[in-house]
Every structure is written in structure tokens, then in C-alpha cells.
Design a protein around this motif. Structure first.
Motif, short mmCIF file in Angstrom:
data_model
loop_
_atom_site.label_atom_id
_atom_site.label_comp_id
_atom_site.label_asym_id
_atom_site.label_seq_id
_atom_site.Cartn_x
_atom_site.Cartn_y
_atom_site.Cartn_z
N GLU A 224 30.27 -10.86 85.55
CA GLU A 224 30.45 -12.17 86.17
C GLU A 224 31.21 -13.11 85.23
O GLU A 224 32.06 -13.89 85.65
CB GLU A 224 29.09 -12.77 86.53
CG GLU A 224 29.17 -14.03 87.37
CD GLU A 224 27.82 -14.52 87.84
OE1 GLU A 224 27.78 -15.60 88.47
OE2 GLU A 224 26.81 -13.84 87.56
N TYR A 225 30.88 -13.02 83.95
CA TYR A 225 31.55 -13.83 82.93
C TYR A 225 33.04 -13.50 82.89
O TYR A 225 33.90 -14.37 82.85
CB TYR A 225 30.90 -13.53 81.58
CG TYR A 225 31.11 -14.56 80.51
CD1 TYR A 225 31.69 -15.79 80.76
CD2 TYR A 225 30.70 -14.29 79.20
CE1 TYR A 225 31.86 -16.72 79.77
CE2 TYR A 225 30.86 -15.22 78.19
CZ TYR A 225 31.45 -16.43 78.49
OH TYR A 225 31.62 -17.35 77.48
N LYS A 226 33.35 -12.20 82.94
CA LYS A 226 34.74 -11.74 82.93
C LYS A 226 35.50 -12.28 84.15
O LYS A 226 36.67 -12.65 84.05
CB LYS A 226 34.77 -10.21 82.91
CG LYS A 226 36.15 -9.60 83.06
CD LYS A 226 36.06 -8.08 83.19
CE LYS A 226 37.37 -7.48 83.66
NZ LYS A 226 37.25 -6.02 83.93
N ALA A 227 34.83 -12.32 85.31
CA ALA A 227 35.47 -12.80 86.54
C ALA A 227 35.94 -14.25 86.39
O ALA A 227 36.99 -14.63 86.93
CB ALA A 227 34.51 -12.68 87.72
N TYR A 228 35.19 -15.06 85.66
CA TYR A 228 35.59 -16.45 85.41
C TYR A 228 36.92 -16.49 84.66
O TYR A 228 37.81 -17.27 84.99
CB TYR A 228 34.52 -17.17 84.59
CG TYR A 228 33.43 -17.82 85.41
CD1 TYR A 228 33.52 -19.14 85.81
CD2 TYR A 228 32.30 -17.10 85.77
CE1 TYR A 228 32.51 -19.74 86.55
CE2 TYR A 228 31.29 -17.68 86.52
CZ TYR A 228 31.40 -19.00 86.91
OH TYR A 228 30.39 -19.58 87.65
N TYR A 229 37.04 -15.64 83.65
CA TYR A 229 38.27 -15.63 82.85
C TYR A 229 39.46 -15.07 83.63
O TYR A 229 40.60 -15.49 83.43
CB TYR A 229 38.06 -14.84 81.56
CG TYR A 229 37.42 -15.66 80.47
CD1 TYR A 229 38.13 -16.65 79.80
CD2 TYR A 229 36.09 -15.47 80.11
CE1 TYR A 229 37.54 -17.43 78.82
CE2 TYR A 229 35.48 -16.24 79.12
CZ TYR A 229 36.22 -17.21 78.49
OH TYR A 229 35.64 -17.99 77.51
N ILE A 230 39.20 -14.13 84.52
CA ILE A 230 40.28 -13.59 85.36
C ILE A 230 40.82 -14.69 86.27
O ILE A 230 42.04 -14.86 86.41
CB ILE A 230 39.77 -12.39 86.19
CG1 ILE A 230 39.52 -11.20 85.26
CG2 ILE A 230 40.79 -12.03 87.27
CD1 ILE A 230 38.92 -9.99 85.96
N ARG A 231 39.92 -15.47 86.88
CA ARG A 231 40.36 -16.57 87.74
C ARG A 231 41.10 -17.63 86.92
O ARG A 231 42.09 -18.21 87.39
CB ARG A 231 39.16 -17.19 88.46
CG ARG A 231 38.54 -16.28 89.52
CD ARG A 231 37.60 -17.06 90.43
NE ARG A 231 36.40 -17.50 89.72
CZ ARG A 231 35.30 -16.78 89.61
NH1 ARG A 231 35.23 -15.58 90.15
NH2 ARG A 231 34.24 -17.26 88.98
#
Length: 246
Positions: A224-231
Motif C-alpha cells: 500500500e505504501y508503494k502504491a502511494y509513491y507510484i501515484r
């Protein structure tokens, strides 16, 4: 130029041409005002250009930070997923006595890599210097703040699961095996676990299952943390290409 204007004014006054003098004076004032406005416009343009260049620099740095963090988080997700599979296989072996793959091992103590050792220096600099407003895109600023808030929650959650896991570490103390070997002339001590003695031990199996569950939680939280950085990275790239729809 000023001397020329003065001479013209004096000549008009000497010739008693008051009306022409007033018209001329108004024209001179108008020229001065126009000059000031042009100077202000040039100054504003220069300041705006400096702000845009500074914003481009910050966007570039934020982009590099995001790429770095995505790679780090991705490697940690894979690490915890491997841990989960490993622990599940060992738990199954200890429960059923099925053949054990010698490549499957668990440490004598739970070991977790911190998921929050990431690059956040650019955002920290923007906040501490009070220049976060340099970023003109409101949505980008909101996303950066969201990541910072989510990081705090992630740290709290991961620490919670780590503390619970470490609390079970003593379950494995009776089954530890300390081995000494010589590597390149140096004495190296390693600690492993005696799996055969752990067969059928319910408390130990429950501890391994809990470690597996904790690793799943770590992997899911970091995903979920990684998804923030992808966005965030997608937003920065669309801003760089002037392609953001909103």
C-alpha cells in the motif's frame, strides 16, 4: 534625456504656451508610468521564471526520490513474501512431518527490515524551509502530505507486528543450535534451529504461523505504501509533460 525634457519645458513656459506645456507634462508623466509598468512587468517575469526553474528542480528531485523508494519497497515486498512462503512450508513440515526442503530455513530470531528507511529529504526540505508552496500543483502537495501521514501510520503498524513477533522469539530458544566454522581463516559462529526436535510442537508451530502472518502484514502494508509513491510518480510525470487532466 532628462536634460532634453527640461529644456523643452523651459521653452514652452518662456513662450507662454501653458496649454501645450500641460499636455507635454501629462505626456511625460505617462511615459514615466509606462516605463515603471514595463520595469515591474520585467521584474515579475524574472521572478516567475526563477520560481518555475526552482519548481522544475524540486519536481526532478521528488521524482528521483519516488523512483528510489519504489525500488526499495518493491524489494522488501518480495522479501516478506518469500519469508511467508518459507515459514508456511516449515509450519507444514512441523505439523505433518512431510519431507523438508533443506533450503527452507528460518532465523533463530525474527528479523525484520525497516520499511521506512526511504528518501524523503526533498519533501522534508520543502516543509522545513516553508517553500512547499513553490509547488504550484495543489494535488501534488496534497499527495506529498498524504504520504507523510501514511508513513507515520505504517511505522506504528509495522512496529506493532514486530513487537508481537519478537515476543515469541523465546519459543525457539530450546531448539537453537550454535555452530562454529572457519571461513577464510576466521572463526564464524552461526545459529540455526533443530527442526527435528520441533516436530509436532504446537506452541512452536503456532509461533511460526504467527511469524508468517506478521510477514503477510508487512508485505501488505508496504504494498500500500508503494502504491502511494507510484501515484506520486505518475503525477510528477504528467506535470512535467503538461498532461495532467486535473
Amino acid at each position: 534625456m532628462i536634460s532634453l525634457f527640461r529644456k523643452i519645458r523651459q521653452k514652452l513656459l518662456a513662450q507662454n504656451r501653458v496649454t501645450r506645456y500641460l499636455v507635454y507634462a501629462l505626456g511625460e508623466i505617462l511615459l514615466v508610468v509606462i516605463g515603471i509598468l514595463i520595469a515591474l512587468q520585467v521584474n515579475n517575469w524574472n521572478e516567475e521564471n526563477k520560481t518555475q526553474q526552482k519548481e522544475k528542480l524540486y519536481l526532478s528531485r521528488l521524482k528521483e526520490d519516488a523512483k528510489w523508494n519504489i525500488d526499495v519497497l518493491d524489494s522488501q515486498i518480495k522479501f516478506y513474501q518469500r519469508n511467508t512462503m518459507n515459514l508456511d512450508s516449515i509450519g507444514s513440515f512441523l505439523s505433518s512431518g512431510a519431507p523438508k526442503n533443506d533450503n527452507l530455513k528460518i532465523p533463530a530470531n525474527p528479523s525484520f527490515i525497516s520499511a521506512w528507511k526511504l528518501k524523503n529529504s526533498t519533501y522534508t526540505e520543502l516543509v522545513s524551509s516553508g517553500t512547499l508552496g513553490t509547488l504550484s500543483d495543489v494535488k501534488l502537495r496534497e499527495m506529498l502530505d498524504e504520504i507523510a501521514s501514511f508513513e507515520t501510520i505504517t511505522i506504528r503498524t509495522l512496529n506493532y507486528w514486530r513487537d508481537l513477533s519478537v515476543a515469541d522469539a523465546d519459543l525457539f530458544r530450546p531448539y537453537r543450535i550454535q555452530e562454529t566454522s572457519i571461513v577464510n581463516g576466521d572463526t564464524v559462529k552461526t545459529v540455526s534451529l533443530n527442526y527435528e526436535q520441533m516436530l509436532g510442537k504446537r506452541e512452536v508451530i503456532a509461533g511460526i504461523q504467527f511469524w508468517s502472518f506478521a510477514n503477510q502484514k508487512f508485505a501488505a502494508g508496504i504494498e500500500e505504501y508503494k502504491a502511494y509513491y507510484i501515484r506520486l510518480l505518475e503525477r510528477i510525470e504528467c506535470l512535467e509533460n503538461n498532461a495532467c487532466s486535473n
